[in-house]
Write an enzyme that holds these catalytic residues in place. Structure first.
Site, PDB file in Angstrom:
ATOM      1  CD1 TRP A  11     130.747  66.762  53.724  1.00 21.22           C
ATOM      2  CD2 TRP A  11     128.572  66.247  53.592  1.00 21.22           C
ATOM      3  NE1 TRP A  11     130.452  66.483  52.410  1.00 21.22           N
ATOM      4  CE2 TRP A  11     129.127  66.161  52.304  1.00 21.22           C
ATOM      5  CE3 TRP A  11     127.216  65.966  53.757  1.00 21.22           C
ATOM      6  CZ2 TRP A  11     128.376  65.794  51.182  1.00 21.22           C
ATOM      7  CZ3 TRP A  11     126.465  65.602  52.649  1.00 21.22           C
ATOM      8  CH2 TRP A  11     127.041  65.519  51.383  1.00 21.22           C
ATOM      9  CE  LYS A 103     131.087  71.422  49.472  1.00 16.85           C
ATOM     10  NZ  LYS A 103     129.636  71.656  49.478  1.00 16.85           N
ATOM     11  N   GLY A 132     129.521  69.490  45.942  1.00 19.18           N
ATOM     12  CA  GLY A 132     128.280  69.811  45.231  1.00 19.18           C
ATOM     13  C   GLY A 132     127.260  70.394  46.196  1.00 19.18           C
ATOM     14  CE  LYS A 187     130.204  76.146  49.076  1.00 22.03           C
ATOM     15  NZ  LYS A 187     129.656  75.820  50.321  1.00 22.03           N
ATOM     16  CG  ASP A 240     128.279  73.942  47.111  1.00 18.70           C
ATOM     17  OD1 ASP A 240     127.306  73.978  47.891  1.00 18.70           O
ATOM     18  OD2 ASP A 240     129.406  73.551  47.449  1.00 18.70           O
ATOM     19  CB  THR A 244     125.959  77.927  50.262  1.00 16.71           C
ATOM     20  OG1 THR A 244     126.474  78.113  48.979  1.00 16.71           O
ATOM     21  CG2 THR A 244     126.504  76.678  50.857  1.00 16.71           C
ATOM     22  CB  VAL A 275     133.816  75.209  61.197  1.00 16.70           C
ATOM     23  CG1 VAL A 275     134.995  75.751  60.403  1.00 16.70           C
ATOM     24  CG2 VAL A 275     134.288  74.271  62.282  1.00 16.70           C
ATOM     25  CD  GLU A 277     135.634  74.973  56.567  1.00 19.02           C
ATOM     26  OE1 GLU A 277     136.620  75.714  56.702  1.00 19.02           O
ATOM     27  OE2 GLU A 277     135.691  73.734  56.702  1.00 19.02           O
TER      28      GLU A 277
HETATM   29  N1  LIG Z   1     127.518  70.223  56.689  1.00 19.79           N
HETATM   30  C1  LIG Z   1     127.346  70.103  55.387  1.00 19.79           C
HETATM   31  O1  LIG Z   1     126.230  70.060  54.896  1.00 19.79           O
HETATM   32  C2  LIG Z   1     128.547  70.004  54.480  1.00 19.79           C
HETATM   33  C3  LIG Z   1     128.345  69.638  53.154  1.00 19.79           C
HETATM   34  C4  LIG Z   1     129.432  69.529  52.303  1.00 19.79           C
HETATM   35  C5  LIG Z   1     130.707  69.798  52.797  1.00 19.79           C
HETATM   36  N2  LIG Z   1     130.874  70.148  54.089  1.00 19.79           N
HETATM   37  C6  LIG Z   1     132.246  70.393  54.552  1.00 19.79           C
HETATM   38  O2  LIG Z   1     132.633  69.313  55.394  1.00 19.79           O
HETATM   39  C7  LIG Z   1     133.545  69.769  56.394  1.00 19.79           C
HETATM   40  C8  LIG Z   1     133.010  69.339  57.737  1.00 19.79           C
HETATM   41  O3  LIG Z   1     131.790  70.022  57.936  1.00 19.79           O
HETATM   42  P1  LIG Z   1     130.670  69.530  58.933  1.00 19.79           P
HETATM   43  O4  LIG Z   1     129.449  70.299  58.593  1.00 19.79           O
HETATM   44  O5  LIG Z   1     130.594  68.063  58.969  1.00 19.79           O
HETATM   45  O6  LIG Z   1     131.259  70.052  60.311  1.00 19.79           O
HETATM   46  P2  LIG Z   1     130.553  70.206  61.716  1.00 19.79           P
HETATM   47  O7  LIG Z   1     130.707  71.628  62.138  1.00 19.79           O
HETATM   48  O8  LIG Z   1     129.203  69.560  61.703  1.00 19.79           O
HETATM   49  O9  LIG Z   1     131.492  69.326  62.631  1.00 19.79           O
HETATM   50  C9  LIG Z   1     132.849  69.515  62.698  1.00 19.79           C
HETATM   51  C10 LIG Z   1     133.386  68.215  63.228  1.00 19.79           C
HETATM   52  O10 LIG Z   1     134.786  68.219  63.162  1.00 19.79           O
HETATM   53  C11 LIG Z   1     135.268  67.647  64.326  1.00 19.79           C
HETATM   54  N3  LIG Z   1     136.615  68.118  64.568  1.00 19.79           N
HETATM   55  C12 LIG Z   1     137.003  69.256  65.183  1.00 19.79           C
HETATM   56  N4  LIG Z   1     138.347  69.295  65.234  1.00 19.79           N
HETATM   57  C13 LIG Z   1     138.796  68.159  64.666  1.00 19.79           C
HETATM   58  C14 LIG Z   1     140.072  67.616  64.462  1.00 19.79           C
HETATM   59  N5  LIG Z   1     141.152  68.277  64.865  1.00 19.79           N
HETATM   60  N6  LIG Z   1     140.178  66.417  63.833  1.00 19.79           N
HETATM   61  C15 LIG Z   1     139.082  65.759  63.408  1.00 19.79           C
HETATM   62  N7  LIG Z   1     137.822  66.216  63.592  1.00 19.79           N
HETATM   63  C16 LIG Z   1     137.689  67.410  64.216  1.00 19.79           C
HETATM   64  C17 LIG Z   1     134.295  68.088  65.402  1.00 19.79           C
HETATM   65  O11 LIG Z   1     134.360  67.221  66.496  1.00 19.79           O
HETATM   66  C18 LIG Z   1     132.986  67.942  64.663  1.00 19.79           C
HETATM   67  O12 LIG Z   1     132.525  66.630  64.764  1.00 19.79           O
HETATM   68  C19 LIG Z   1     133.650  71.287  56.210  1.00 19.79           C
HETATM   69  O13 LIG Z   1     134.812  71.586  55.466  1.00 19.79           O
HETATM   70  C20 LIG Z   1     132.422  71.638  55.397  1.00 19.79           C
HETATM   71  O14 LIG Z   1     132.621  72.774  54.575  1.00 19.79           O
HETATM   72  C21 LIG Z   1     129.834  70.246  54.944  1.00 19.79           C
END
Ligand SMILES: NC(=O)c1ccc[n+]([C@@H]2O[C@H](COP(=O)([O-])OP(=O)(O)OC[C@H]3O[C@@H](n4cnc5c(N)ncnc54)[C@H](O)[C@@H]3O)[C@@H](O)[C@H]2O)c1
Length: 334
Positions: A11, A103, A132, A187, A240, A244, A275, A277
């Site tokens: 993200w 999130k 969103g 959600k 959302d 999801t 992860v 969540e």
């Molecule tokens: N992937 C999506 O489509 C999406 C969309 C909207 C919101 N989100 C939210 O964004 C957040 C991140 O999700 P994502 O999909 O990018 O995660 P991801 O699983 O793709 O990646 C997690 C990242 O966090 C990094 N990380 C791990 N420990 C860390 C630390 N201590 N400090 C900083 N970085 C660290 C990891 O190296 C990795 O790059 C989550 O809360 C998720 O719910 C994700």
């Protein structure tokens, strides 16, 4: 404008690409310098396969990239939001705007993530929540997507809207940050539960029932905690939930499918390999709903499956045979 995205998961990477497309001087920071170096070399993030990262995007493992940033995007998994906020704090000024895009609800404190950031940064500058129906995989390939930028400070919400909005990423503003953040966190548990339905072999009727009644209970808790009812019917809520609960991009749903097929929650999360969540949110929601005295049958059942070893088949029977009720009044029939 100078923008820095902290957290190089799927993200954070997709959002940094939007900021770059919009002509901002954009940095993507990874807490793992070796990973940053690898992305510089390959111009690709393994967490967002197939998306070429433009040469204009500055990828780094050096926190000093935060010097002079106008916009700071907080994009780590929810468990790392506090430590990331601690890291950004020394670089912020009163003029900075932080945009929180993770999130979840913080474990132990049950705080919303903008509150966690506010605590660690001494509430020096506004924190906007951006949320969103937005899979990184689709934003990464520039598919039309819409989100809400929520903040009580309307100027800050508009600042985030201006920074991110373009012809493939539409951003609305909202003053209801409580509702927007809660909707995004709550959600995830429902997406996981929807996956369980899939894993059990249930089809459209069951999932529509689950999503609709889940919306009712999410809205009940959200309102009780200070969110606005309308927010839960908007992009951060219903939008959302739909995305999801119906997509294989959702790791919450994928974990749920495995649990529905008979795997334990731990086995399922290991297999998903990222992860989940919803697993962590289930515990926080259980505590929040107990404390607020709000009935949340679906989320409670998810909690019992995830944390108390309850069998999913038993949970379905329990949900289907609850006391007879009126749909809108929520009253039990005498
Ligand atoms: N992937 C999506 O489509 C999406 C969309 C909207 C919101 N989100 C939210 O964004 C957040 C991140 O999700 P994502 O999909 O990018 O995660 P991801 O699983 O793709 O990646 C997690 C990242 O966090 C990094 N990380 C791990 N420990 C860390 C630390 N201590 N400090 C900083 N970085 C660290 C990891 O190296 C990795 O790059 C989550 O809360 C998720 O719910 C994700």
């Amino acid at each position: 404008m100078k923008a820095v995205v902290l957290g190089s998961g799927g993200w954070g990477t997709a959002l940094s690409q939007i900021l770059c497309d919009n002509g901002h001087e954009t940095y993507l920071w990874s807490h793992n310098p070796a990973k940053a170096a690898e992305m510089v070399r390959t111009r690709e993030n393994p967490l967002l396969k197939g998306v070429y990262l433009s040469e204009a995007l500055r990828i780094t493992g050096d926190l000093d990239c935060l010097k002079g940033a106008d916009l700071v995007v907080s994009a780590p998994p929810s468990f790392a939001v506090r430590e990331t906020a601690k890291k950004m704090a020394p670089y912020l000024t009163e003029k900075s705007v932080v945009v929180s895009v993770s999130k979840g609800i913080e474990r132990d404190t049950n705080l919303r993530l903008s509150q966690v950031i506010g605590e660690e940064t001494g509430n020096l500058c506004p924190v906007v929540a951006l949320s969103g129906p937005s899979h990184a995989e689709e934003v990464g390939i520039r598919m039309p997507t819409g989100c809400v930028a929520a903040c009580r400070d309307a100027d800050a919400a508009r600042f985030a809207q201006d920074a991110f909005m373009n012809d493939y990423f539409r951003v609305y503003t909202s003053g209801d940050i409580v509702g927007v953040e809660l909707a995004g966190a709550l959600k995830n548990v429902i997406a996981l539960s929807c996956g369980v339905c899939d894993g059990l072999g249930y089809q459209d009727n069951t999932k529509a029932l689950l999503m609709t009644r889940a919306m009712a209970e999410i809205t009940r808790l959200g309102e009780k905690l200070g969110g606005s009812r309308q927010t839960f019917g908007g992009l951060a809520g219903m939008g959302d939930l739909i995305v999801t609960c119906t997509s294989m991009h959702s790791r919450n749903r994928r974990a749920g499918i495995l649990i529905g097929q008979g795997k334990t929650p731990q086995e399922a999360m290991k297999e998903v390999g990222a992860v989940v969540e919803g697993y962590f949110a289930a515990l926080s929601i259980h505590q929040l709903s107990q404390r607020a005295g709000v009935e949340m049958p679906i989320s409670r059942c998810a909690y019992e499956v995830l944390y108390e070893g309850k069998q999913v088949k038993n949970v379905v029977t329990e949900l289907m045979t609850r006391a007879k009720k009126d749909e809108l009044l929520e009253t039990v029939r005498p």
